[in-house]
Design an enzyme around this catalytic site. Structure first.
Site, PDB file in Angstrom:
ATOM      1  N   LYS A   1      26.489  55.702  52.377  1.00  0.00           N
ATOM      2  CA  LYS A   1      25.624  56.855  52.560  1.00  0.00           C
ATOM      3  C   LYS A   1      25.231  57.401  51.189  1.00  0.00           C
ATOM      4  O   LYS A   1      26.002  57.315  50.225  1.00  0.00           O
ATOM      5  CB  LYS A   1      26.384  57.933  53.343  1.00  0.00           C
TER       6      LYS A   1
ATOM      7  N   ASN B   1      14.957  62.427  61.878  1.00  0.00           N
ATOM      8  CA  ASN B   1      16.212  63.068  61.507  1.00  0.00           C
ATOM      9  C   ASN B   1      15.999  64.084  60.397  1.00  0.00           C
ATOM     10  O   ASN B   1      15.061  63.981  59.600  1.00  0.00           O
ATOM     11  CB  ASN B   1      17.246  62.025  61.066  1.00  0.00           C
TER      12      ASN B   1
ATOM     13  N   LEU C   1      21.846  65.245  54.176  1.00  0.00           N
ATOM     14  CA  LEU C   1      22.735  64.489  53.293  1.00  0.00           C
ATOM     15  C   LEU C   1      24.230  64.729  53.552  1.00  0.00           C
ATOM     16  O   LEU C   1      25.001  65.001  52.627  1.00  0.00           O
ATOM     17  CB  LEU C   1      22.436  64.798  51.808  1.00  0.00           C
TER      18      LEU C   1
ATOM     19  N   ASN D   1      18.646  57.239  44.906  1.00  0.00           N
ATOM     20  CA  ASN D   1      17.671  57.705  45.888  1.00  0.00           C
ATOM     21  C   ASN D   1      16.748  58.731  45.246  1.00  0.00           C
ATOM     22  O   ASN D   1      17.148  59.863  44.992  1.00  0.00           O
ATOM     23  CB  ASN D   1      18.406  58.299  47.092  1.00  0.00           C
TER      24      ASN D   1
ATOM     25  N   CYS E   1      14.671  62.053  47.948  1.00  0.00           N
ATOM     26  CA  CYS E   1      15.259  63.247  48.548  1.00  0.00           C
ATOM     27  C   CYS E   1      14.844  64.453  47.718  1.00  0.00           C
ATOM     28  O   CYS E   1      14.588  64.329  46.513  1.00  0.00           O
ATOM     29  CB  CYS E   1      16.785  63.153  48.566  1.00  0.00           C
TER      30      CYS E   1
ATOM     31  N   VAL F   1      11.032  51.420  52.197  1.00  0.00           N
ATOM     32  CA  VAL F   1      10.850  52.806  51.806  1.00  0.00           C
ATOM     33  C   VAL F   1      11.907  53.657  52.495  1.00  0.00           C
ATOM     34  O   VAL F   1      12.547  53.209  53.438  1.00  0.00           O
ATOM     35  CB  VAL F   1       9.463  53.337  52.251  1.00  0.00           C
TER      36      VAL F   1
ATOM     37  N   SER G   1      12.471  57.114  54.866  1.00  0.00           N
ATOM     38  CA  SER G   1      11.712  57.568  56.026  1.00  0.00           C
ATOM     39  C   SER G   1      10.466  58.342  55.597  1.00  0.00           C
ATOM     40  O   SER G   1      10.397  58.890  54.489  1.00  0.00           O
ATOM     41  CB  SER G   1      12.593  58.441  56.923  1.00  0.00           C
TER      42      SER G   1
ATOM     43  N   GLY H   1      11.499  49.832  59.941  1.00  0.00           N
ATOM     44  CA  GLY H   1      10.988  49.213  61.152  1.00  0.00           C
ATOM     45  C   GLY H   1      11.475  47.815  61.447  1.00  0.00           C
ATOM     46  O   GLY H   1      10.921  47.147  62.320  1.00  0.00           O
TER      47      GLY H   1
ATOM     48  N   GLY I   1      18.001  50.098  59.435  1.00  0.00           N
ATOM     49  CA  GLY I   1      18.381  51.490  59.564  1.00  0.00           C
ATOM     50  C   GLY I   1      18.423  51.967  61.000  1.00  0.00           C
ATOM     51  O   GLY I   1      19.481  52.006  61.632  1.00  0.00           O
TER      52      GLY I   1
END
Length: 312
Positions: A46, A70, A74, A127, A130, A192, A194, A250, A271
């Site tokens: 995560k 979602n 985090l 990441n 975010c 990518v 979301s 996807g 995912g």
């Protein structure tokens, strides 16, 4: 025919091109162990922050036949927790990747400086998709800020360093981001995260389906596959040849994975489908990909990686 799905992510060898995306079911030790026991080619944690986070109030995740939305906030155990698991994860004989998503550049630097000294971590996925600075867009949409971040984080280079990007939609934005990334020793790019700030509504209740942010959240699954494929393709064409592209978005069956690789992905993360189906999805998807490759007389993913054709 013998089908070989082996690949590399940066300098890291994987025995298959399919593994979990950071997000679903990769927060606790038990969840990471389940990934280790599965057919997932790697164990990806995560996205971790400097300290433990419980995340947003529930309901914060919803899925239907087309995908998911979602606003998790985090939730994670803190980066030290994932660093401490590095040695025990080696029992599964697959690479161990840690995702990092600090709430500030300073937090990211603290985490990366420490993780760079930890053995048995094979790669770090930073990441950039975010929220980072209050009142500012997420880092991946702020090109000047992205350059400032990469100037600092690329000083830590013991482990293979990759970045996870948000989806882009304008051709000039692909070029601008690629021009920045090409200046740095980035080993891989994940395309990518979301699609941000979608909205799903329950007609029966006339309500949104998740609680945080008045129902706004990141969209995944079938909804985003065309966008994910476009991002994989553009960055495959624009980035240096030594930067691997990881497709994410996807992919729920072997054909979807094939499409990502055809666009240029060296590996594909699962995912929403992993969240829906559990760890058994990796074996199923791998079998489906091998069957499709056999039908096409492909023996390895290099036989078709990046070879998407245009209509003449």
């Amino acid at each position: 025919m013998s089908i070989n799905l082996s690949t590399t992510v940066g300098a890291v060898s994987l025995n298959s091109c399919i593994y979990n995306a950071s997000g679903p079911k990769c927060t606790t030790k038990e969840e990471l162990e389940n990934i280790g026991k599965s057919f997932s080619a790697a164990i990806l944690t995560k996205s971790s922050t400097l300290e433990l986070r419980t995340g947003n109030p529930s309901p914060r995740y919803f899925e239907n036949e087309l995908g998911s939305i979602n606003s998790m906030g985090l939730p994670n155990q803190g980066y030290q927790f994932y660093a401490d698991l590095a040695t025990s994860m080696q029992q599964y004989n697959k690479p161990y990747f840690i995702s990092v998503a600090g709430l500030s550049l300073e937090n990211n630097l603290v985490m990366l400086k420490h993780l760079n000294q930890v053995d048995n971590i094979d790669a770090i996925e930073l990441n950039l998709s975010c929220p980072n600075v209050p009142g500012k867009p997420q880092t991946g949409y702020d090109f000047e800020r992205t350059q400032q971040v990469l100037d600092q984080v690329c000083k830590f280079d013991r482990h293979s360093l990759g970045i996870k990007l948000p989806p882009y939609f304008d051709l000039i934005h692909f070029r601008q981001m690629a021009d920045i990334i090409n200046q740095y020793p980035i080993k891989f790019v994940t395309c990518v995260n979301s699609i941000g700030n979608g909205l799903v509504i329950d007609v029966n209740t006339e309500q949104v389906v998740i609680k945080p942010k008045n129902g706004f959240g990141g969209v995944g699954g079938d909804y985003i596959k065309p966008t994910a494929l476009a991002n994989v393709r553009q960055f495959y064409l624009l980035l240096r040849d030594d930067i691997d592209i990881i497709g994410s978005g996807g992919a729920k069956n072997g054909s979807d994975v094939f499409e990502h690789i055809l666009c240029g992905a060296s590996a594909v993360q699962i995912g929403t489908q992993y969240m829906r189906e559990g760890a058994n999805c990796f074996e199923r998807i791998e079998k489906e990909l091998k069957n499709l490759m056999a039908q096409k007389n492909y023996q390895s993913i290099d036989d078709f990686k990046g070879k998407l054709q245009s209509i003449s």
